[in-house]
Design an enzyme around this catalytic site. Structure first.
Site, PDB file in Angstrom:
ATOM      1  N   ASN A 150       0.827  -1.208   0.000  1.00  8.39           N
ATOM      2  CA  ASN A 150       0.000   0.000   0.000  1.00  8.39           C
ATOM      3  C   ASN A 150       0.874   1.275   0.000  1.00  8.39           C
ATOM      4  OD1 ASN A 150      -2.381   1.650   0.099  1.00  8.39           O
ATOM      5  ND2 ASN A 150      -3.424  -0.102   0.988  1.00  8.39           N
ATOM      6  N   ARG A 151       0.253   2.413   0.261  1.00 10.65           N
ATOM      7  CA  ARG A 151       0.914   3.690  -0.011  1.00 10.65           C
ATOM      8  C   ARG A 151       1.574   4.324   1.213  1.00 10.65           C
ATOM      9  NH1 ARG A 151      -3.379   3.021  -3.212  1.00 10.65           N
ATOM     10  NH2 ARG A 151      -3.059   3.468  -5.424  1.00 10.65           N
ATOM     11  N   HIS A 176       3.427  -0.062  -2.705  1.00  7.88           N
ATOM     12  CA  HIS A 176       3.818  -1.475  -2.723  1.00  7.88           C
ATOM     13  C   HIS A 176       5.338  -1.678  -2.792  1.00  7.88           C
ATOM     14  CE1 HIS A 176      -0.314  -2.447  -2.794  1.00  7.88           C
ATOM     15  NE2 HIS A 176      -0.545  -2.397  -4.081  1.00  7.88           N
ATOM     16  N   HIS A 250      -1.444 -10.005  -3.077  1.00 15.48           N
ATOM     17  CA  HIS A 250      -2.201  -9.140  -3.967  1.00 15.48           C
ATOM     18  C   HIS A 250      -2.939  -9.949  -5.034  1.00 15.48           C
ATOM     19  CE1 HIS A 250      -3.195  -5.487  -6.157  1.00 15.48           C
ATOM     20  NE2 HIS A 250      -2.586  -4.760  -5.244  1.00 15.48           N
ATOM     21  N   TYR A 252      -5.917 -11.189  -7.315  1.00 12.42           N
ATOM     22  CA  TYR A 252      -7.172 -10.658  -7.834  1.00 12.42           C
ATOM     23  C   TYR A 252      -8.112 -11.844  -7.988  1.00 12.42           C
ATOM     24  CZ  TYR A 252      -4.759  -6.361  -9.457  1.00 12.42           C
ATOM     25  OH  TYR A 252      -4.049  -5.192  -9.553  1.00 12.42           O
ATOM     26  N   ASP A 322     -11.429   1.298  -3.337  1.00 11.38           N
ATOM     27  CA  ASP A 322      -9.974   1.135  -3.219  1.00 11.38           C
ATOM     28  C   ASP A 322      -9.589   1.715  -1.855  1.00 11.38           C
ATOM     29  OD1 ASP A 322      -7.338   0.636  -3.657  1.00 11.38           O
ATOM     30  OD2 ASP A 322      -7.143   1.855  -5.476  1.00 11.38           O
ATOM     31  N   GLN A 360      -7.712  -4.035   2.601  1.00 14.78           N
ATOM     32  CA  GLN A 360      -7.872  -3.156   1.449  1.00 14.78           C
ATOM     33  C   GLN A 360      -8.742  -3.878   0.431  1.00 14.78           C
ATOM     34  OE1 GLN A 360      -6.268  -0.042   1.151  1.00 14.78           O
ATOM     35  NE2 GLN A 360      -6.779   0.461  -0.969  1.00 14.78           N
ATOM     36  N   GLU A 387      -6.969  -7.379   0.264  1.00 13.21           N
ATOM     37  CA  GLU A 387      -5.606  -7.438   0.789  1.00 13.21           C
ATOM     38  C   GLU A 387      -5.620  -7.230   2.293  1.00 13.21           C
ATOM     39  OE1 GLU A 387      -3.385  -4.390  -1.496  1.00 13.21           O
ATOM     40  OE2 GLU A 387      -5.089  -4.540  -2.854  1.00 13.21           O
TER      41      GLU A 387
END
Ligand code: GLA
Length: 423
Positions: A150-151, A176, A250, A252, A322, A360, A387
Site C-alpha cells: 500500500n501507499r 507497494h 495481492h 485478484y 480502493d 484493502q 488485501e
C-alpha cells in the site's frame, strides 16, 4: 436465496449466514465411498468386526495419512528466467483436488483451482501462463508485496528522528514497496509436507537501503494448502535496523472461474464498522469513519455492483472501491473473520480470516482491458483484491497501529483463505 436472505439478528449473524455450512459434494462422495467399503467388509461376525476395528484403529490413521500424502504432492518445474536467474513454479494439491500454483518470482500465486457447486474445478485468480507476461509488467497479480504494501505519502517517513525518502512510483506516493518491490524479485523456495497439507516457504532478503528502506530485512512467506480446503498464508520477517514492514498478498479474485466476467455480481461481506477515508491520492486522511449509512457498509452481504457507482465522494476519489477497512477485532492480532466473498452463479465462496488489522478492498478499477504481456486482456473490474494488511501510510500516522519492526523482534502475520461452496 439463503446466502443474502435478511434476518432480524445483528450483523455478525449475517456474516455467519454467508459462511457456507453445506457439506461440499466432492467431500461427501469421498467420505461416503470409503465408509461404505469398510462397512461391507466387516459384517461377517461380531468378533471379527471387533478385531478388524482394533486393527483399523491402529493402522487407519497411518494409512489415511499415507494416502493423503499421495494426494498432495508438491511438483516443481521451471517457469523461465530473469536474466541468468531461474524462476520455478510449484504446484500444491490437496486431497480434494484443490490446486495452487506459486512461482518464485514475486512469491506469487499464479493460479488457484477450486470447485464450483457442481464440483467443476476452475482457476479463480487473475494470472498468466508464462513468466514473460509477468515481466512485461502487471499490477501485482497474485504477488507478495513489500517491504511496505500500500501507499506511503510523498514516499517519505521519519523514524527515530531520521527521515527516509522512498521512490515515488504512484503519483506523489510510494506504492507497494517502490519501483522494485518484493513482487519483482526472485524468492528462494523450500517445499514442506505437513500434517495439515503441502506447504511452500519462500524467502527474500532485502538489503539495507533497498528502495530507500533502512535495515536488512529477511522476509518469509509460507503458503500451506490444507486438507480442510484452505490456503494459509503466513508471513515472518526480521530486521537489522528499525524499519516499517507491511507484507500482503495481492491476488485478484474472480470466483466465477470465467476471468472475462466482471466481479460486480459477487456478494461481499466485510467485518468492519469503520473505514479510513482517503484524499485524492488515496492516502488516508487520518479519520476512522463509520460505515453506517454509507456505500462502505458491507456488514451485511452486499452485491458489489449495487453501490459502486454511487455519487459518493470516497467512491469518486477511489474510482470505485480502493479503501482500507478497519477490521472488527476482539483483541489485536486475533485471527478473526475479515470478509466473505460469494459468487452466486458458481456457488463458490471465499472466507478470509486474518490476524491483520486492515483489509484493502480494491475493485479492479485500474484494469483497463489493454493487452498485457502474454496478449491476455483483463477487462475493467474483472478481478478484485481483498488485501489483508496494516493501514496505508501508517509510518506517517501515529494513531494507526504501528508497522515498525525493530531488531530482535519478529514480524508475523497470518491470513487464511477458506474455499467453500454454497447451494
Ligand atoms: C493496490 C492499490 C490500488 C492499485 C493496485 C494496483 O491494491 O490500492 O490503488 O494501485 O494496488 O493496480
Amino acid at each position: 436465496m439463503p446466502l443474502i436472505a435478511g434476518g432480524l439478528e445483528g450483523p455478525s449473524s449475517y456474516l455467519l449466514r454467508q459462511i457456507a455450512t453445506a457439506a461440499q459434494p466432492w467431500q461427501d462422495i469421498a467420505l461416503g465411498s470409503s465408509n461404505g467399503r469398510i462397512m461391507r467388509k466387516h459384517t461377517v461376525s461380531l468378533a471379527l468386526s471387533a478385531v478388524v476395528c482394533l486393527v483399523a484403529a491402529v493402522v487407519w490413521p497411518r494409512a489415511a495419512l499415507a494416502s493423503e500424502s499421495a494426494h498432495r504432492p508438491i511438483e516443481k518445474s521451471s517457469f523461465g528466467r530473469v536474466g541468468n536467474d531461474a524462476v520455478e513454479i510449484y504446484t500444491l494439491t490437496n486431497a480434494h483436488g484443490i490446486e495452487a500454483r506459486i512461482m518464485t518470482y514475486g512469491a506469487a500465486i499464479v493460479s488457484l483451482k477450486t470447485p464450483d457447486r457442481a464440483g467443476r474445478f476452475q482457476n479463480i485468480v487473475l494470472g498468466f501462463d508464462t513468466l514473460d507476461a509477468y515481466l512485461a509488467g502487471v499490477p501485482y497479480f497474485g504477488a507478495s508485496v513489500g517491504r511496505y504494501a500500500n501507499r506511503i505519502a510523498d514516499g517519505r517517513f521519519t523514524l527515530d528522528g531520521k527521515s527516509y525518502q522512498l521512490p515515488k512510483n504512484d503519483g506523489p506516493n510510494s506504492l507497494h514497496g517502490g519501483a522494485r518491490g518484493f513482487d519483482k524479485h526472485i524468492w528462494t523456495a523450500e517445499s514442506i509436507q505437513t500434517r495439515q497439507g503441502a506447504a511452500l516457504r519462500l524467502t527474500y532478503v532485502s538489503a539495507a537501503g533497498e528502495e530507500g528502506y533502512p535495515g536488512r530485512l529477511t522476509a518469509h512467506v509460507t503458503y500451506r494448502l490444507d486438507h480442510d480446503d484452505s490456503l494459509v498464508i503466513e508471513y515472518q520477517a526480521v530486521t537489522t535496523a528499525p524499519t516499517p514492514v507491511n507484507l500482503a498478498n495481492h491476488a485478484y479474485f474472480n470466483l466465477s472461474g470465467d476471468l472475462q466476467r466482471t466481479i460486480l455480481d459477487d456478494v461481499l461481506t466485510i467485518n468492519a464498522d469503520l473505514f479510513t477515508p482517503v484524499n485524492a491520492t488515496l492516502i488516508p486522511i487520518g479519520e476512522l469513519r463509520s460505515v453506517t449509512n454509507t456505500s462502505f457498509d458491507f456488514r451485511k452481504p452486499q452485491v458489489i455492483g449495487r453501490r459502486i457507482n454511487d455519487k459518493d465522494e470516497q467512491l469518486q476519489l477511489g474510482h470505485g472501491y480502493d479503501h482500507n477497512w478497519v477490521l472488527n477485532k476482539t483483541r489485536p492480532e486475533a485471527l478473526t473473520l475479515a470478509a466473505v466473498l460469494t459468487d452466486p452463479d458458481s456457488g463458490r465462496s471465499l472466507e478470509i480470516r486474518t490476524t491483520q488489522p486492515g483489509l484493502q478492498f480494491y475493485s479492479g478499477n485500474f484494469l483497463d482491458g489493454k493487452p498485457s504481456g502474454g496478449g491476455t486482456v483483463f477487462k475493467y473490474r474483472t478481478g478484485l483484491c481483498l488485501e489483508t494488511q496494516h493501514f496505508p501510510d501508517s509510518p506517517n500516522q501515529p494513531a494507526f497501529p504501528s508497522t515498525i519492526l525493530r531488531p530482535g523482534k519478529m514480524y508475523s502475520a497470518k491470513t487464511e483463505l477458506a474455499f467453500r461452496v454454497v447451494k
